[in-house]
Write a protein that holds these residues in place. Structure first.
Motif, PDB file in Angstrom:
ATOM      1  N   TYR A 360      43.539  60.495  10.105  1.00  0.00           N
ATOM      2  CA  TYR A 360      43.159  61.022  11.416  1.00  0.00           C
ATOM      3  C   TYR A 360      44.014  60.356  12.489  1.00  0.00           C
ATOM      4  N   ARG A 361      44.562  61.181  13.373  1.00  0.00           N
ATOM      5  CA  ARG A 361      45.404  60.711  14.464  1.00  0.00           C
ATOM      6  C   ARG A 361      44.726  61.052  15.784  1.00  0.00           C
ATOM      7  N   SER A 362      44.870  60.185  16.751  1.00  0.00           N
ATOM      8  CA  SER A 362      44.267  60.392  18.063  1.00  0.00           C
ATOM      9  C   SER A 362      45.174  61.310  18.889  1.00  0.00           C
ATOM     10  N   ILE A 363      44.566  62.346  19.469  1.00  0.00           N
ATOM     11  CA  ILE A 363      45.310  63.361  20.216  1.00  0.00           C
ATOM     12  C   ILE A 363      44.788  63.419  21.656  1.00  0.00           C
ATOM     13  N   GLN A 389      49.038  55.435  18.541  1.00  0.00           N
ATOM     14  CA  GLN A 389      49.496  54.072  18.778  1.00  0.00           C
ATOM     15  C   GLN A 389      48.905  53.515  20.063  1.00  0.00           C
ATOM     16  N   ILE A 390      48.874  54.352  21.108  1.00  0.00           N
ATOM     17  CA  ILE A 390      48.277  53.907  22.373  1.00  0.00           C
ATOM     18  C   ILE A 390      46.799  53.624  22.183  1.00  0.00           C
ATOM     19  N   LYS A 391      46.097  54.512  21.435  1.00  0.00           N
ATOM     20  CA  LYS A 391      44.666  54.292  21.186  1.00  0.00           C
ATOM     21  C   LYS A 391      44.447  53.013  20.387  1.00  0.00           C
ATOM     22  N   ARG A 392      45.320  52.782  19.391  1.00  0.00           N
ATOM     23  CA  ARG A 392      45.182  51.578  18.582  1.00  0.00           C
ATOM     24  C   ARG A 392      45.380  50.329  19.444  1.00  0.00           C
ATOM     25  N   VAL A 393      46.415  50.349  20.271  1.00  0.00           N
ATOM     26  CA  VAL A 393      46.671  49.188  21.139  1.00  0.00           C
ATOM     27  C   VAL A 393      45.541  49.016  22.150  1.00  0.00           C
ATOM     28  N   THR A 394      45.044  50.146  22.678  1.00  0.00           N
ATOM     29  CA  THR A 394      43.938  50.071  23.645  1.00  0.00           C
ATOM     30  C   THR A 394      42.689  49.501  23.009  1.00  0.00           C
ATOM     31  N   ASP A 395      42.380  49.942  21.781  1.00  0.00           N
ATOM     32  CA  ASP A 395      41.206  49.412  21.081  1.00  0.00           C
ATOM     33  C   ASP A 395      41.367  47.928  20.795  1.00  0.00           C
ATOM     34  N   LEU A 396      42.575  47.534  20.354  1.00  0.00           N
ATOM     35  CA  LEU A 396      42.812  46.106  20.094  1.00  0.00           C
ATOM     36  C   LEU A 396      42.688  45.290  21.375  1.00  0.00           C
ATOM     37  N   LEU A 397      43.205  45.845  22.483  1.00  0.00           N
ATOM     38  CA  LEU A 397      43.100  45.137  23.756  1.00  0.00           C
ATOM     39  C   LEU A 397      41.640  45.015  24.190  1.00  0.00           C
ATOM     40  N   ALA A 398      40.874  46.107  24.031  1.00  0.00           N
ATOM     41  CA  ALA A 398      39.463  46.061  24.403  1.00  0.00           C
ATOM     42  C   ALA A 398      38.700  45.064  23.538  1.00  0.00           C
TER      43      ALA A 398
END
Length: 984
Positions: A360-363, A389-398
């Motif tokens: 699953y990829r974030s769109i 990738q942006i969602k992954r980085v955002t989740d990691l940052l959160a």
């Protein structure tokens, strides 16, 4: 420019606008049809085609989406269908004379049919013809002027006609050549047909022309470049038709048309399409167009980048895309898209979609709506961007912010707007729905002290454009005070701040730990000062000592030691070897060491010190020194010496006493004892727990009594036995709480061996029992029998005197009654002295008799019940102890408890016995003085003599309970076999 939805997939809005302008500027009529459908729907028509064919020139939809058959004659429609069946090369168009139905009637005109180069799955065909053939008005000329009329038409036309010989020589060129190429007819006729053709197009044109001359083909159409008179090249579209067999012509007729403007428009259109394609490919996403009515969706090549599959492999429907949306996101996506269609504002949403590999990829999708004149949605155009990738980085940052309890903020000076991240709301214990962050509202949450510190730091940062980093205390929205660390960066523009950003971290736990550490450090310094303790560090490489002297007080510790060598010279000679060995041990085993030693002080005398050291190593595990603390323990050592002397004196004084004397501290450890116990020496006993000196059976009970003494301060006397049955010894103990300034600091215990006393007491009881049995038998068998004989003799004497002296019978009967009374008294005395006799029923019969006599003696209701199986194995002496206990319990219930009812229960099993006595009297009370309560002591003693356990406790709801339990002795005469239970 009129177009169908299929045309929209060819270009973006900007590209399409340029293409529309270029095509509408052409004088030729251009019609594009979708050859995938049998009815050939028109998908594009330029202005010239609409003016020629459509009933109204401003009616955009009068021509679009209609069938091409509507605008052609029946024969021409068949011609087009047969042409399309064999048309396959976009570079090889064909021409045919078709009959068109225009606004002014039907007309025939040569029409070029060309297959357009499109994406896979599409088939578009472009038809081009001269629109002036139907649009120009008919000019009335006089009869006989046909030649002049034809000449005028050809001279002013932009198309021109040429006739060429088989070798390429020109026979005829119409006057329209001047309008197209700038040459006159005479100039053009003087040259060859191929003279001005562009070198890149020459060979292909010669080959096709040779086919016509050779009779291989009848006609062909070709596009090529020809040099203009001014030196530039113009594009011509020419139709070559063989008229070699026509005696009037005898050559090849070439109809040429200048299509330079069209080619330029096609070039611009192709360039714009390429720009759009490159832009779509450069975007990491899918550009789509959705026909709402038909449900058809066209998607860009970005499908391959996002889903890992070719666009052709994904059905062009919304359902195909919807099947790949994550089930948890599908309903939200459907609801948002439906709402966007209704309100016309489109949608922007984020969801997950499954790619070709099952991941699953974030769109991020943004869709725009196009409506018709009635306001109904016609199509949706949008873009789906892969933001995995942006969602992954955002989740990691959160997640990092949540873990670190750190939130971010940004403040714009231009609009006075403060922006918070989600973690900021969590730090302030609120949420966006109840609190709108602003600069002033954030400052209001600061405590007064912290607010002033923050303002000073912020004013300084605004003045110089620097940053702030400080810890302040705030109040959350739940009125909880916490410490936070705020970091801020300011950006200046023309010397004035225009943007600030930073972070806020919850440091409440760290701040509390820091405060606790500072407090502990203060207490540690105070404790070290009071204990004459100093911290030190030794640098092995430089051989230098550093001391941390608390409050500048050195005490008896020398001020400066140049190094370890100098220190060792001040250590007592008897301790130097031990100190060196401790240092080597610490380095060798990486272990902490502790050592006491003597060190020469500034007063030139030795004092005792205790040092604790821990080794230090560098990254290469090489020793680089020691760190530790040192304490002056001279006074403690002197006190220990004095204490040892006192203990030795006390031990010498008490060594000859028969009792064992010991002192136990509050931790139940022996601090003093005057003699060894249990094979252990005094040195082995000192420091041990008292439990090691006690037998296992009595250990828990004795320790519990001692703890009770520490808690209550009461004095206790207790006994315990130790050893095996053959060497069983009894000990009597007396424990007294030792107080220092009213506080219990230990317990003094004196222990005496009472084994001999116990033996003598047992012997006394045995002798007493034997004497009682002897006296009882003498009374029963001796005096009782003698009195019985006297009574019989008196009865015989009375019988003889009754006849001779009747008046003496009254006296004789009185004497007989007195003798019988004496006999009964003797028997009663015998029963009291020997209450339990096997020949009279044993303990059960004796207790029943006791219950019966107690009613007469004390006026109480005494109930007796017995359950005996198989039999009681106690001998008469042991059973007599149980009888005497029951007798004493009845006496106490009547005399002290004032009871009115007593219950006696005897339970005997194969291995145990139980005597249970309860009353309803005033209850059990402890004796007032140690000299009272002898009956209880005797009862407990008797129970101990037969190895039984004696218990006395209050009864519920009132009265007293006496309980004696024990194990039956194993005897050879114990009955076995069938169970016999007797209950009375």
């Amino acid at each position: 420019m009129a177009s169908s939805p299929d045309y929209l997939r060819l270009a973006t809005s900007s590209t399409r606008a340029l293409a529309d302008t270029a095509l509408d500027s052409l004088r030729e009529a251009v019609v594009v049809v979708d050859a995938r459908h049998r009815h050939l729907p028109v998908v594009l028509a330029n202005l010239a085609a609409r003016r020629c064919l459509s009933p109204a020139t401003d009616n955009t939809f009068g021509l679009i989406e209609t069938s091409l058959h509507r605008w052609l004659g029946s024969a021409s429609a068949s011609t087009v269908e047969s042409t399309l069946a064999v048309l396959s090369d976009p570079q090889s168009p064909t021409s045919s004379v078709l009959q068109w139905r225009c606004t002014r009637g039907e007309f025939s005109v040569e029409t070029e049919v060309r297959l357009l180069a499109m994406a896979a799955g599409q088939r578009l065909v472009m038809l081009t013809f001269e629109s002036e053939s139907c649009c120009r008005n008919t000019i009335d000329l006089p009869l006989g002027s046909g030649d002049r009329r034809l000449l005028a038409l050809t001279e002013h036309a932009r198309d021109f006609i040429s006739v060429g010989a088989p070798d390429g020589r020109l026979y005829y060129v119409s006057g329209g050549v001047r309008n197209s190429l700038g040459y006159t007819s005479e100039e053009r006729q003087s040259s060859n047909l191929f003279e001005h053709v562009h070198p890149d197009d020459l060979e292909a044109l010669r080959a096709r022309f040779r086919q016509v001359v050779d009779g291989g083909i009848r006609a062909f159409s070709h596009e090529y470049r020809v040099r203009h008179k001014d030196g530039s090249y113009r594009w011509l579209e020419s139709s070559y038709t063989s008229a070699l067999d026509n005696p009037l012509i005898g050559g090849v007729v070439v109809n040429s048309r200048d299509i330079t403007e069209r080619k330029m428009a096609e070039g611009r259109l192709s360039q714009r399409e390429e720009v759009f394609r490159l832009a779509a490919d450069a975007v990491d996403g899918v550009i789509y167009e959705w026909d709402v009515a038909s449900g058809f969706v066209h998607r860009s090549r970005g499908v391959l980048e996002v889903l890992g599959m070719e666009p052709e492999d994904l059905e062009p429907t919304t359902e195909a895309w919807g099947e790949r949306i994550h089930p948890r996101d599908y309903e939200d996506v459907k609801k948002a898209s439906n709402l966007g269609l209704l309100n016309g504002r489109g949608w922007t949403l984020t969801y997950r979609v499954r790619d070709a590999r099952g991941r699953y990829r974030s769109i991020l999708e943004r869709g725009l709506i196009q409506r018709n004149a009635a306001g109904d949605p016609v199509r949706a155009i949008g873009c789906c961007v892969d933001v995995s990738q942006i969602k992954r980085v955002t989740d990691l940052l959160a997640e990092t912010q949540r873990t670190a309890k750190m939130g971010g903020w940004e403040y714009s000076y231009a609009v006075r707007e403060l922006t918070w991240t989600d973690e900021m709301f969590r730090i302030y214990e609120t949420h966006p729905g109840e609190f709108e962050p602003s600069w002033d509202s954030m400052l209001v949450q600061c405590t007064p002290e912290s607010l002033q510190r923050f303002r000073d730091a912020w004013d300084h940062a605004e003045a110089v454009g620097g940053q702030i980093d400080l810890e302040i205390e705030i109040a959350t929205l739940k009125n909880r005070r916490i410490w936070v660390r705020i970091i801020g960066h300011l950006e200046l523009l023309d010397g004035r701040p225009f943007r600030a950003f930073g972070s806020v971290q919850n440091v409440q736990a760290q701040k509390l730990a820091q405060i606790a550490l500072e407090s502990s450090t203060g207490w540690l310094k105070l404790s070290m000062n009071m204990a004459h303790m100093h911290a030190w560090r030794w640098d092995r490489a430089r051989d230098v000592f550093e001391f941390a002297i608390v409050d500048g007080k050195v005490g008896h510790l020398p001020n400066v030691f140049p190094g370890m060598k100098k220190l060792m010279t001040q250590v007592h000679p008897g301790d130097r070897h031990a100190v060196r060995r401790a240092v080597d041990y610490a380095f060798q085993f990486h272990a902490e060491v502790q050592r006491e030693f003597r060190l020469k002080s500034t007063e030139d005398r030795y004092r005792w010190y205790e040092a604790i050291a821990r080794p230090l190593f560098d990254d290469g595990k090489i020793p680089r020194g020691l760190v530790g603390v040192i304490q002056d323990i001279t006074e403690r050592r002197d006190s220990e010496v004095r204490l040892r002397r006192s203990e030795e004196l006390l031990r010498a004084t008490t060594a000859n006493t028969a009792d064992t004397l010991m002192l136990v501290d509050t931790g139940m450890r022996v601090r003093f004892i005057n003699k060894g116990v249990g094979g252990m020496s005094i040195e082995q006993i000192i420091g041990c727990e008292i439990g090691v000196l006690l037998p296992e059976a009595a250990r828990d009970g004795v320790v519990e009594k001692l703890l009770h003494i520490l808690e209550t301060g009461e004095t206790a006397t207790y006994e315990f036995q130790s050893g095996e049955a053959e060497e069983l010894r009894y000990f009597e103990n007396r424990a007294v709480l030792v107080r220092d300034d009213g506080i219990g600091t230990g317990i003094s215990i004196s222990t005496r061996d009472i084994t001999e006393r116990k033996r003598l007491e047992q012997e006394i009881l045995d002798v007493s029992g034997r004497e009682r049995q002897s006296i009882g038998r003498d009374l029963h068998d001796g005096l009782g029998q003698e009195l019985t004989g006297v009574a019989l003799m008196l009865r015989g004497l009375g019988s003889r005197l009754e006849q001779r002296c009747p008046e003496a019978m009254e006296s004789i009967n009185e004497i007989v009654g007195l003798v019988n009374q004496s006999i009964e008294n003797a028997r009663s005395l015998a029963r009291g002295l020997l209450p339990v006799r096997k020949e009279t029923g044993g303990l059960t019969f004796a207790l029943r008799e006791l219950a019966a006599r107690s009613h007469d003696l004390y006026g109480m209701e005494v109930n007796f019940r017995a359950e005996v199986w198989p039999a009681l194995n106690l001998d008469e002496t042991e059973a007599s102890h149980l009888y005497r206990i029951a007798q004493e319990a009845l006496t106490n219930a009547a005399r002290h408890g004032h009871a009115t009812q007593v219950d006696i229960f005897l339970l005997v099993t194969r291995n145990t016995f139980l005597l249970y006595i309860t009353d309803n009297g005033e209850g059990f009370r402890l004796p007032v003085s140690p000299y009272s309560g002898m009956g209880l002591k005797i009862m407990k003693y008797r129970a101990g003599m037969i190895g039984a356990k004696f218990e006395i406790a209050p009864n519920e709801p009132r009265g007293t309970v006496v309980r004696i339990t024990g194990e039956q002795p194993l005897t050879a005469s114990a009955p076995t076999g069938t169970r016999h239970l007797r209950s009375e």
